[in-house]
Design a protein around this motif. Structure first.
Motif, PDB file in Angstrom:
ATOM      1  N   PHE A   1       0.845  -1.190   0.000  1.00  0.00           N
ATOM      2  CA  PHE A   1       0.000   0.000   0.000  1.00  0.00           C
ATOM      3  C   PHE A   1       0.878   1.236   0.000  1.00  0.00           C
ATOM      4  N   VAL A   2       0.575   2.181  -0.885  1.00  0.00           N
ATOM      5  CA  VAL A   2       1.328   3.431  -0.933  1.00  0.00           C
ATOM      6  C   VAL A   2       0.366   4.589  -1.151  1.00  0.00           C
ATOM      7  N   ILE A   3       0.639   5.686  -0.471  1.00  0.00           N
ATOM      8  CA  ILE A   3      -0.081   6.941  -0.694  1.00  0.00           C
ATOM      9  C   ILE A   3       0.874   7.834  -1.478  1.00  0.00           C
ATOM     10  N   VAL A   4       0.409   8.313  -2.626  1.00  0.00           N
ATOM     11  CA  VAL A   4       1.252   9.096  -3.525  1.00  0.00           C
ATOM     12  C   VAL A   4       0.727  10.525  -3.579  1.00  0.00           C
ATOM     13  N   GLY A   5       1.639  11.483  -3.395  1.00  0.00           N
ATOM     14  CA  GLY A   5       1.285  12.902  -3.371  1.00  0.00           C
ATOM     15  C   GLY A   5       1.125  13.504  -4.753  1.00  0.00           C
ATOM     16  N   HIS A   6       0.954  14.807  -4.778  1.00  0.00           N
ATOM     17  CA  HIS A   6       0.715  15.533  -6.028  1.00  0.00           C
ATOM     18  C   HIS A   6       1.915  15.523  -6.968  1.00  0.00           C
ATOM     19  N   ASN A   7       3.096  15.434  -6.434  1.00  0.00           N
ATOM     20  CA  ASN A   7       4.315  15.449  -7.255  1.00  0.00           C
ATOM     21  C   ASN A   7       4.858  14.043  -7.491  1.00  0.00           C
ATOM     22  N   ASP A   8       3.986  13.045  -7.447  1.00  0.00           N
ATOM     23  CA  ASP A   8       4.357  11.633  -7.588  1.00  0.00           C
ATOM     24  C   ASP A   8       5.350  11.178  -6.523  1.00  0.00           C
ATOM     25  N   ASN A   9       5.306  11.819  -5.387  1.00  0.00           N
ATOM     26  CA  ASN A   9       6.184  11.459  -4.276  1.00  0.00           C
ATOM     27  C   ASN A   9       5.439  10.541  -3.299  1.00  0.00           C
ATOM     28  N   PRO A  10       6.102   9.476  -2.810  1.00  0.00           N
ATOM     29  CA  PRO A  10       5.437   8.610  -1.832  1.00  0.00           C
ATOM     30  C   PRO A  10       5.316   9.328  -0.488  1.00  0.00           C
ATOM     31  N   ILE A  11       4.112   9.357   0.024  1.00  0.00           N
ATOM     32  CA  ILE A  11       3.849  10.001   1.311  1.00  0.00           C
ATOM     33  C   ILE A  11       3.881   8.962   2.430  1.00  0.00           C
TER      34      ILE A  11
END
Length: 139
Positions: free
Chosen positions: A6-16
């Motif tokens: 599971f990964v949450i990805v931010g607006h800049n395609d960065n893993p949060i």
């Protein structure tokens, strides 16, 4: 045996935030699939962005497949992407997991000390993801 990344990805395609759930004991795992899962999730970002404009649903279900791995996605109202790379079909469990994690993410993002698009380092967020992962993905 089932494995979920599971990964949450931010607006800049960065893993949060990222977390791996598995029914396989860590000592028994011969191969570490974490790098492969990260690669598959990153490769699916373009498909997630493409699918999010085709539907009004936040839940995108299974949008991609790589060998035996499936990719399911969820888009928040603020365009943060939740992605799960998994090796078996569990649509209902993944849907419930996404909904619970979305609620947890909203509560965390309303914290005055959290800046949107930065890595989540909360122990409470970690504990909740572990609980929901065991409840909806591994049961």
């Amino acid at each position: 045996m089932s494995t979920y990344y599971f990964v949450i990805v931010g607006h800049n395609d960065n893993p949060i935030y990222e977390k791996e759930f598995s029914t396989v004991n860590k000592e028994l795992r011969k191969e570490d699939h974490r790098h492969l899962s990260q690669f598959i999730a990153h490769a699916a970002l373009d498909l997630v962005d493409e699918h999010k404009w085709k539907t009004a649903n936040m839940q995108l279900k299974s949008i991609d497949r790589f060998n035996q791995w499936f990719v399911s996605a969820f888009i928040t109202a603020s365009q943060i992407r939740f992605i799960i790379v998994h090796d078996n079909k569990n649509d209902e469990g993944i849907k419930n997991f996404f909904n619970e994690m979305y609620e947890t993410y909203i509560k965390h993002s309303m914290n005055a000390f959290y800046k949107i698009n930065t890595p989540i380092k909360s122990t409470m967020f970690e504990k909740k993801s572990e609980i929901f992962g065991r409840k909806y993905l591994l049961s």
